[in-house]
Motif scaffolding. Structure first.
Motif, PDB file in Angstrom:
ATOM      1  N   PRO A 150       0.833  -1.208   0.000  1.00  0.00           N
ATOM      2  CA  PRO A 150       0.000   0.000   0.000  1.00  0.00           C
ATOM      3  C   PRO A 150       0.866   1.256   0.000  1.00  0.00           C
ATOM      4  O   PRO A 150       1.902   1.308   0.663  1.00  0.00           O
ATOM      5  N   HIS A 151       0.443   2.269  -0.716  1.00  0.00           N
ATOM      6  CA  HIS A 151       1.298   3.432  -0.946  1.00  0.00           C
ATOM      7  C   HIS A 151       1.626   4.184   0.332  1.00  0.00           C
ATOM      8  O   HIS A 151       2.759   4.636   0.527  1.00  0.00           O
ATOM      9  N   SER A 152       0.654   4.326   1.211  1.00  0.00           N
ATOM     10  CA  SER A 152       0.944   5.013   2.469  1.00  0.00           C
ATOM     11  C   SER A 152       1.913   4.206   3.319  1.00  0.00           C
ATOM     12  O   SER A 152       2.770   4.768   4.015  1.00  0.00           O
ATOM     13  N   GLU A 248       2.148   9.153  -8.251  1.00  0.00           N
ATOM     14  CA  GLU A 248       2.161   8.715  -6.853  1.00  0.00           C
ATOM     15  C   GLU A 248       1.533   9.759  -5.927  1.00  0.00           C
ATOM     16  O   GLU A 248       1.693  10.958  -6.117  1.00  0.00           O
ATOM     17  N   TYR A 249       0.818   9.268  -4.926  1.00  0.00           N
ATOM     18  CA  TYR A 249       0.226  10.154  -3.917  1.00  0.00           C
ATOM     19  C   TYR A 249       0.545   9.713  -2.487  1.00  0.00           C
ATOM     20  O   TYR A 249       1.097  10.477  -1.708  1.00  0.00           O
ATOM     21  N   GLY A 250       0.191   8.470  -2.153  1.00  0.00           N
ATOM     22  CA  GLY A 250       0.266   8.031  -0.761  1.00  0.00           C
ATOM     23  C   GLY A 250       1.644   8.153  -0.146  1.00  0.00           C
ATOM     24  O   GLY A 250       1.814   8.722   0.949  1.00  0.00           O
ATOM     25  N   ALA A 251       2.654   7.623  -0.827  1.00  0.00           N
ATOM     26  CA  ALA A 251       4.011   7.667  -0.272  1.00  0.00           C
ATOM     27  C   ALA A 251       4.510   9.098  -0.158  1.00  0.00           C
ATOM     28  O   ALA A 251       5.178   9.466   0.819  1.00  0.00           O
ATOM     29  N   ALA A 253       2.639  11.828   0.226  1.00  0.00           N
ATOM     30  CA  ALA A 253       1.907  12.524   1.283  1.00  0.00           C
ATOM     31  C   ALA A 253       2.499  12.250   2.656  1.00  0.00           C
ATOM     32  O   ALA A 253       2.444  13.108   3.549  1.00  0.00           O
ATOM     33  N   VAL A 254       3.083  11.078   2.844  1.00  0.00           N
ATOM     34  CA  VAL A 254       3.686  10.739   4.131  1.00  0.00           C
ATOM     35  C   VAL A 254       5.073  11.347   4.263  1.00  0.00           C
ATOM     36  O   VAL A 254       5.422  11.926   5.307  1.00  0.00           O
ATOM     37  N   TYR A 257       4.999  15.953   2.115  1.00  0.00           N
ATOM     38  CA  TYR A 257       3.740  16.667   1.861  1.00  0.00           C
ATOM     39  C   TYR A 257       4.049  18.076   1.363  1.00  0.00           C
ATOM     40  O   TYR A 257       3.473  18.543   0.389  1.00  0.00           O
ATOM     41  N   SER A 276      -0.013  15.431  -7.273  1.00  0.00           N
ATOM     42  CA  SER A 276      -1.160  14.680  -6.770  1.00  0.00           C
ATOM     43  C   SER A 276      -1.579  15.174  -5.391  1.00  0.00           C
ATOM     44  O   SER A 276      -2.780  15.260  -5.085  1.00  0.00           O
ATOM     45  N   VAL A 277      -0.617  15.524  -4.551  1.00  0.00           N
ATOM     46  CA  VAL A 277      -0.928  16.043  -3.220  1.00  0.00           C
ATOM     47  C   VAL A 277      -1.599  17.405  -3.334  1.00  0.00           C
ATOM     48  O   VAL A 277      -2.554  17.712  -2.616  1.00  0.00           O
TER      49      VAL A 277
END
Length: 319
Positions: A150-152, A248-251, A253-254, A257, A276-277
Motif C-alpha cells: 500500500p502506498h501510504s 504517486e500520492y500516498g508515499a 503525502a507521508v 507533503y 497529486s498532493v
C-alpha cells in the motif's frame, strides 16, 4: 499486386479508425451539449457491439465487443469529462499562480530524479536477472514487492528506514527532495527493472557469442551488441517508471507533503507541493484550480503514454 495489398490494407485500417474516432467524438459532443451523458455511454457500448457484429465473429464476438466497449468507456470517459469540465480560462488562471507553477515543476523534476536513480541502480540488476542464478526467483519477487505494498505504507517505510535515526542519518528526508526521490524510487523502480530485463531478454545470445568469439571483451560486447539491441526496453521501462512516479500520492503525502526545493525561475529555495498532493488539497480550497492542475498533469501523462507507445509499438502501421 501482392506487394501493394498490405499497404492498402493498412490505409484502410487507418481510415476506419479515424472514422470511428470521429463518430465517437461527435456523439460525445452532442450528448454533452444536450446535458445527457448517459446517451453517449449507451451509444458507445452499442457502437462497440455493432463493430463486433461487422467483424463477423458470431454472437461471442458481439458480446465480447460489447463488454470490452463498456470497459473502454469506464476507462476513457472520466478522463474526457475531466478535460471538458476545465475551461481554458481556468487552466490559464491556474497556470498564472506561482504555487501551481512550482507544483508542476516539482511534479516533473522529482520523478525525473527518481527515474535516473532507478535506472542507475536497476539496469545492472536487470542485466543480471536475464541469466539463471541461485536465488533469482527471490530477487525477482523482491523487485516486484513494491507493486503490492500500500502506498501510504511504502511512504512510512521509507521515512522510518532513511529518515532521522535511519540508515542515512545525514540525508534530509522528511519534507525534502531526497525524501521525495526515495519515496518515488521505491514505488517506480520495478517498472525500470522489469522493462530493462525484458529488453535484455530479447537480445539474441548468438550475436553476443559471435562478438565474444571475435575477441570482444564483455564490456565491448555489452556496449556494441547488447545495449543497442536492448535500448528500446530500457527506455520503455524508464518512461513507465517516470509515469508511475508522476502519479504517486500516498508515499509522497507521508514523506514529502510540503517540499523545500530550489526553484530556478525564483533563483531560491521555495516551498512546493507534489502534483497529486496539491490536487487533493485544492479540492477543499479551490475546486476549479484543482481541476485545472489535474488537467495539466493529465496532459503530461498523455504525452508520456504516447512516448511509451512510440517506443514499444512494432513498425508497419497501426495495430
Amino acid at each position: 499486386m501482392v506487394a501493394v495489398r498490405p499497404a492498402a490494407s493498412s490505409v484502410g485500417r487507418r481510415v476506419l479508425v479515424l472514422a470511428v474516432a470521429a463518430v465517437q467524438v461527435a456523439a460525445f459532443l452532442v450528448a454533452d451539449a444536450l446535458g445527457r451523458p448517459t446517451l453517449y455511454v449507451v451509444f458507445a457500448v452499442v457502437s462497440a457491439a455493432c463493430l463486433g457484429a461487422l467483424a463477423d465473429r458470431g454472437a461471442f464476438g458481439v458480446v465480447a465487443a460489447c463488454l470490452g466497449g463498456a470497459l473502454l468507456v469506464a476507462l476513457v470517459y472520466p478522463l474526457v469529462t475531466l478535460v471538458t469540465v476545465a475551461s481554458p480560462e481556468s487552466v490559464l488562471a491556474a497556470l498564472a499562480r506561482p504555487d501551481v507553477r512550482r507544483t508542476l515543476y516539482l511534479s516533473v523534476y522529482g520523478p525525473l530524479l527518481a527515474t535516473l536513480l532507478a535506472c542507475l541502480l536497476g539496469v545492472p540488476l536487470a542485466l543480471l536477472l536475464r541469466r539463471d542464478f541461485a536465488g533469482r526467483p527471490v530477487v525477482e519477487a523482491l523487485v516486484d514487492l513494491p507493486l503490492v505494498v500500500p502506498h501510504s505504507v511504502a511512504g512510512l517505510a521509507v521515512l522510518l528506514a532513511f529518515g532521522e535515526g535511519g540508515a542515512l542519518p545525514s540525508l534530509p528526508v522528511l519534507g525534502a527532495v531526497p525524501g521525495l526521490v526515495l519515496a518515488l524510487t521505491f514505488v517506480s523502480a520495478p517498472y525500470a527493472v522489469n522493462g530493462a530485463r525484458e529488453g535484455f531478454e530479447t537480445v539474441d545470445r548468438d550475436a553476443e557469442r559471435a562478438a565474444r568469439s571475435l575477441g570482444a571483451s564483455r564490456f565491448e560486447t555489452f556496449r556494441r551488441v547488447t545495449a543497442p539491441l536492448a535500448v528500446r526496453g530500457v527506455l520503455s521501462g524508464a518512461v513507465l517508471s517516470w509515469a508511475r512516479a508522476v502519479s504517486e500520492y500516498g508515499a509522497v503525502a507521508v514523506v514529502a507533503y510540503n517540499v523545500t526545493v530550489f526553484y530556478p525561475p525564483a533563483g531560491e529555495r521555495v516551498q512546493a507541493m507534489f502534483g497529486s498532493v496539491f490536487v487533493v488539497r485544492e479540492l477543499d480550497v479551490n475546486f476549479d484550480a484543482a481541476v485545472a492542475v489535474a488537467v495539466c498533469l493529465l496532459a503530461v501523462c498523455v504525452v508520456v503514454f504516447l512516448v511509451v507507445r512510440a517506443l514499444t509499438r512494432e513498425t508497419g502501421g497501426w495495430r
